[in-house]
Structures are given as C-alpha cells and as structure tokens.
Design an enzyme around this catalytic site. Sequence first.
Site, PDB file in Angstrom:
ATOM      1  N   HIS A 184     -10.454   4.254  -1.605  1.00 33.70           N
ATOM      2  CA  HIS A 184     -10.804   4.663  -0.301  1.00 33.70           C
ATOM      3  C   HIS A 184     -12.102   5.546  -0.776  1.00 33.70           C
ATOM      4  O   HIS A 184     -12.768   5.670   0.423  1.00 33.70           O
ATOM      5  CB  HIS A 184      -9.832   5.668   0.327  1.00 33.70           C
ATOM      6  CG  HIS A 184      -8.596   4.918   0.700  1.00 33.70           C
ATOM      7  ND1 HIS A 184      -7.480   4.740  -0.190  1.00 33.70           N
ATOM      8  CD2 HIS A 184      -8.370   4.113   1.800  1.00 33.70           C
ATOM      9  CE1 HIS A 184      -6.633   4.152   0.510  1.00 33.70           C
ATOM     10  NE2 HIS A 184      -7.117   3.712   1.399  1.00 33.70           N
TER      11      HIS A 184
ATOM     12  N   CYS B  24       0.860  -1.212  -0.036  1.00 30.05           N
ATOM     13  CA  CYS B  24      -0.018   0.088   0.112  1.00 30.05           C
ATOM     14  C   CYS B  24       0.998   1.223  -0.032  1.00 30.05           C
ATOM     15  O   CYS B  24       2.200   1.284   0.072  1.00 30.05           O
ATOM     16  CB  CYS B  24      -1.016   0.244   1.190  1.00 30.05           C
ATOM     17  SG  CYS B  24      -1.838  -1.525   1.325  1.00 30.05           S
TER      18      CYS B  24
HETATM   19  N1  GLN Z   1      -5.286  -8.521  -0.343  1.00 27.04           N
HETATM   20  C1  GLN Z   1      -5.645  -7.599   0.730  1.00 27.04           C
HETATM   21  C2  GLN Z   1      -7.144  -7.222   0.211  1.00 27.04           C
HETATM   22  O1  GLN Z   1      -7.461  -7.082  -0.691  1.00 27.04           O
HETATM   23  C3  GLN Z   1      -4.803  -6.550   0.771  1.00 27.04           C
HETATM   24  C4  GLN Z   1      -5.164  -5.570   1.605  1.00 27.04           C
HETATM   25  C5  GLN Z   1      -3.992  -4.423   1.919  1.00 27.04           C
HETATM   26  O2  GLN Z   1      -3.139  -4.419   1.115  1.00 27.04           O
HETATM   27  N2  GLN Z   1      -3.880  -4.064   3.293  1.00 27.04           N
HETATM   28  O3  GLN Z   1      -7.918  -6.736   1.012  1.00 27.04           O
HETATM   29 ZN    ZN Z   2      -3.130  -2.431  -0.015  1.00 26.91          ZN
END
Ligand code: GLN
Ligand code: ZN
Length: 756
Positions: A695, A644
Amino acid sequence: MTISHILGFPRVGAKRELKFAQERYWRKEIAEQDLQDLAKALREKNWKHQAAANVDYVAVGDFTFYDHILDLQVATGAIPARFGFDSQNLTLDQYFQLARGNKEQFAIEMTKWFDTNYHYLVPEFQKNTQFKANPAHYVNQIREAKALGLNVKPVIVGPLTFLWLGKEKGEAFNRFELLNRLVPVYTEILNALVAEGAEWIQIDEPALALDLPSEWVEAYKAVYAELAKVNAKLLLATYFGSVAEHAELLKGLPVDGLHLDLIRAPEQLSAFEDYSKVLSAGVIEGRNIWRANLNSVLDRLDPLKAKLGERLWIAPSCSLLHTPFDLEVEVQLKAKNPALYSWLAFTLQKVEELNVLKQALTNGRDAVKAALADSQAAADARANSKEIHRLEVAERLANLPADADKRQSPFAERIAKQNAWLNLPLLPTTNIGSFPQTTEIRHARASFKKGDLSLEDYETAMKKEIEYVVRRQEALDLDVLVHGEAERNDMVEYFGELLDGFAFTKFGWVQSYGSRCVKPPVIYGDVVRPEPMTVRWSQYAQSLTQKVMKGMLTGPVTILQWSFVRNDIPRSTVCKQIGVALSDEVLDLEKAGIKVIQIDEPAIREGLPLKRADWDAYLQWAGEAFRLSYMGVADDTQIHTHMCYSEFNDILPAIAGLDADVITIETSRSDMELLTAFGDFKYPNDIGPGVYDIHSPRVPTEEEIERLLRKALNVVPKERLWVNPDCGLKTRGWPETIAQLEVMMKVTKKLRAELA
Ligand code: GLN
Ligand code: ZN
C-alpha cells in the site's frame, strides 16, 4: 391509510455530485461554502424524491459528508482524543481530518458496515471517554427539511449499536461500561430533536441481528426505558437479519414502533404478528437492485393489514444507501437487454414501488391495477426466461460426481509431482498478479472500450506491456512469473464481462466509503463461460520466457461477493455455477501448458454470515464452489490461491479445506502475526506470507524483510515457504516496485544460501 417511510437515502447524488464536490474541496478547488451549497441542494432533491413518492416521513439526518457513524461520534463527543479537536466546535476541515488523517494523526480506522460493502469509521472508545451532546447535525437537517414543508423523521443509530461497533483503545476496559455515560447524552440529543418538532424518531439498532453477548441484549430494557422518556415516538429499526430470538424483549420495550427487515429474514414476521404497536414491514429490498413482485408482497401484507390496521407501516428493508440511484439513466442497458432492464429497480424506482404498495393497501389493488400488472408481467417474464434459466447449467450442476471438488491425490503426492517438473529453489519467489497500471495502460484500455483503439492496436499495446513485465521479472530473477494483469480494469469486472449471465450498468454506483463508490456487476442469469478468457494472455506471456508462468483467475466467492447477485435462486447455487464455469478456464489453461494457476479469493471472509450459527453452512458451499473451480486438474498442476488481510484464525479449517497447493496471504502489516495462526493450526500446504506492504511506495529495508522471513521460518517448514509481496502491485509505480522486489530477492537469496 397505510403509512410509508424511508429508513435512509443514498447520499452521493444521482451523478455522484457529492463525491466530485468533496474531492474538489479537498484539492482546494472550491470553497467550503460551495460544498455546503451543493450538499444542501442534494438533500433537498433527495427529500423531494421521497415526498413525490408520497412517503409520510422523509428520512432526515442520514445525509453525511463522510459517514453516519462519524457524525454520531461528533454528536456524542466521542471523536478520538488523539486529534485534539473540540467536538462542540468542529470545523468541516477537522471533520475530514478525522476521516482521512492529517500530518500527525492517522485516519480513524474503517471497517465493513455489517455484511454490506459500505465502510464506517470505527469509534475509538477509551476508559475515560467523556460524552458530550452536539445535536447540530440532526437539528440543521430537520430545520432544512421543515423549511421545505416536509414531514420529517430524524434517523440516528442507537447507543447499543454505536458502542458495539466501536473499539477499546488505551488502557484495558470493556466499552460496555460506557453505556451509563452515553445514554444521558443520547437523551439530550433526542430532546433537541423533539424541540425541533420531531414527532417520530427512528433509532437504528441493527446490532440486534448479530450474536450479542447477553449483558448487551439485557441492556436494551434499561436503555430504552430511559430513552422512551423523551417526548417523541420512537421507532426502533432493525435490519440485515432476524431479531426473532429477541422477540419477547422487543415486544416489551417502551418504544412506539418496530421495524423489521422482511427481505433478509421474512420468517421472523410470525414472531411479531401480535405486536401491539406500530410494526414497520421492510418489504422492498434495500440492498439489491431487483424489482419486487408487488402482488406477492401484497399477498403477504394484506393479512397483516387486516390484523394491524393503521399500525402497519411499510418501508424498504433498510437504508437505500446500498442501492444505486436511478435506473432510468441506464439507456444502454435498456437498449441491449430490455428484459433485464424491466426486472430492475434502483432507489427512485423502489420508492415508487413503495408508493404503489401504499396506494394498494389504502385504496385497494384496483386503484393501482396498471402498476401491479406491470410488476407481475416483469416477474413472470423473469421466472420463465430461457436466457437466465439454462437447462444445461442446471443439469451440469446436478450431475457433478460426488467427488467433483476433490483433487485426485492428497497434497503430499501432488506436491512431489509438481516439484518434479517445477524444479524451484528453496523459498520460491512470486507475485500476486498485477504490476503497476501505468497511465498508458489505463488509457489504452479506455480507448479500446470506447472504440477509439482497434482490437489489433489494443492487443499490441497489451502484449508490449506483458513483455515488459516478463523481462522485468526475469531481470529480478523471480521464480514463478505473472503476466501482470494489464488487460484487467478490475478483477471481478474483467471476468463478468466475459461470462454469460452478467450485466453492467453505467451509473449503478453505490457508496463504499467517504467519496469512494463502486459499481458492482449484476449477476442476473445462469453463468456460462462461452469461450476462454485468459488463455491467450497467459500463453503469450509463457511464450516469452523459459521460467514458469502462473495463470491468474478471480475465484467464485469473490466474484459473487463483489456483485449484485440474482435473488431468484440461492447464492450458493450462483457461486457453484461460477466455480464450474471457471473450471472450464482452468482446464483450458492447463491444456495450454499453464500448469501453475492462481485463483484469488480475497473476499472469502467478507461473505461470512452475521450470525455464527450460519458460518458452517456458508463455508461449506463457498469451499465447494472454490474447489469446483479447479475440478479435473492433474496432480502435477499447481493451484494457488490468494487472500488479503483479514482475520483468518477462526476459519482456518475452512481455508485449509480449500486444498490449494499454495496460499499467498497478506501478512506484513500484521508483522506475521497472522501467520502464527497458520503455524499453530499446522496448515498443511505451502504458504507464501507477504513480506512487504504494497500500500505504500516505501522501499522496505533488508533487515525488515529478513526479520519477517525469519519469523515465517519459525512457523512454516522451509520446504513449504514461498516469498512474495502482500498483494498485487497495480496501485504502485514502477521505480518503487523494482526497488522493493530487489530487496525481497536479495534477502531471499541470502536466506537460501544459509538454509541450503
Ligand atoms: N491478482 C490480484 C492482483 O494482483 C489480486 C488482488 C487482490 O487480492 N485484491 O491485483
Ligand atoms: Zn490481495
């Protein structure tokens, strides 16, 4: 007599009372007075817990309605001017608007408090910021505690750390220049505390554990010479790391005491043993949940006591804000795993441990014989437990071949073999894993956990959901599909529950930010995967479609980072154990025909040590643990990873070193800026930069996505570019998800045609 004290206490209450009251207040279900009354009662309880454990000074001023750095922004008048509020007359509503935003203004940005999972609100400094003292927050709490007859020690973050943690906004300047304006305001605040009768004031300067520029370090002398003029004794508190490199400076400051974190950095003690004033030894772990071995703590404290006498104080290593409240309510854990229960200490147990230490130092160990014997017995049992020290795990780690964490062939050869069977179009499209988690899904999971839903009915519900997610992706014409992660409540908890060596608490909440709390799993023993964890789900999803199904795992570093980790072996070892356990899953997935497997590592950057000198060592073992998680896969199995939003620029070599075939990263919010770094670095493998922000329910326009993708194409060769959203979609609703993905697909197809 040995003085004991507390640096700070959890704020949200044993049952998260503050959180629930705040949220009700925000929903206008209760009045401000109700919230104020609850907060006052909470503070009183917290202080009484401290007093009951015989601490000589209760911490005051640490309680906050949202964040202690926001309180300091108010106290110094440094709230962002853009809100147009008067810091001298700020209402509680306005305070919450600063933290949460309002119709005109976005909220003050949040970021991690050092290397904890707590987030503070980042001060926004401007060249013309004018500070103005408003000590009401601290003064009121002192009065309240004094009215209860308590001995108080107000707690405030110091000016250098406060400035350091902020950001410059507007016209370019260096916030260091504000120091001269800030210090007189601190003096004014401290004088107000003195006027309330504060004998000691704790000033936190955890920035000293970071790599500070030399002009900042130098400034401590002048700043503290100034602050020391106030008519109270100052205890300068450091924590989260060693400050030994500043020993000479610190010993020379005109403060009256110094607190050291001897849990994080026990070795720094030797640099301070000749300190001539009060030395507060942080010897009870403030950031973890493990019970101390009090005898061995005393073995270290006794010689110090002999040297320092009354000048030795004892305390937890840092504020207890980072530990859950009370172990005693964990009746389920106690019944299920009494041994583990006896190895744990939450906040209330930690203050009691401090009390035992205090008694032992003051009256001799015999005065607390029973408590010491108890603590020793728990430590011995833990050291010898066959459940947590499993020979087969140690042997497996020790006997890994030297190249266990290397793929068989270099990327160029692998990707050719992968492309041969994957047969993907240019700019392949995929998702990061989760799809909308509807109320029905959450409900089904919760009822199954409670035992209200049978295993069979639960499986049926999940399968139905998986099928829906698969059909949706087919209809959208996505290329590499995911099963949607409906069975997962949380990406770490899900795996923790299926791995040996993990335990879960019921009320082990710690504050993440504002009213948000997290309940991290406890890694207490050697990690083993007793049986496949995700294979059934992925296999079922694959059985529904001709398209390729991607398997989905959480990586070892992220699991480590978001848990309470055992402290009896190095973190690096725990992390590698998790990596090895995950490799069993990866190979089982591969065997089951799932040959595209994503191993998420959103937390890899969070694990970076506070000091740069320690980064390489961390990145080395973190990278190894990650690579171990795919050890043994065939060349034509494609490993993805996902990260992320965070600054990757400074750790790109380490990220490339993970050698994932494909990395998907959140980039849309930074307008692909992040990707430029990958381009400059010539990141060698495939990349999927996020093309829209997940988001928000807002559906991006075609032009927006097209612009981002063209930007990406400038940086990444078209053969190595993937298309995907920024992150998982679990917090979104279905209608917007479909609309968003439709736009993403449409633009992708347009560009494909153009590039063909
Ligand atoms: N595989 C997770 C999702 O899609 C990844 C979440 C994340 O990167 N925080 O929710
Ligand atoms: Zn993520």
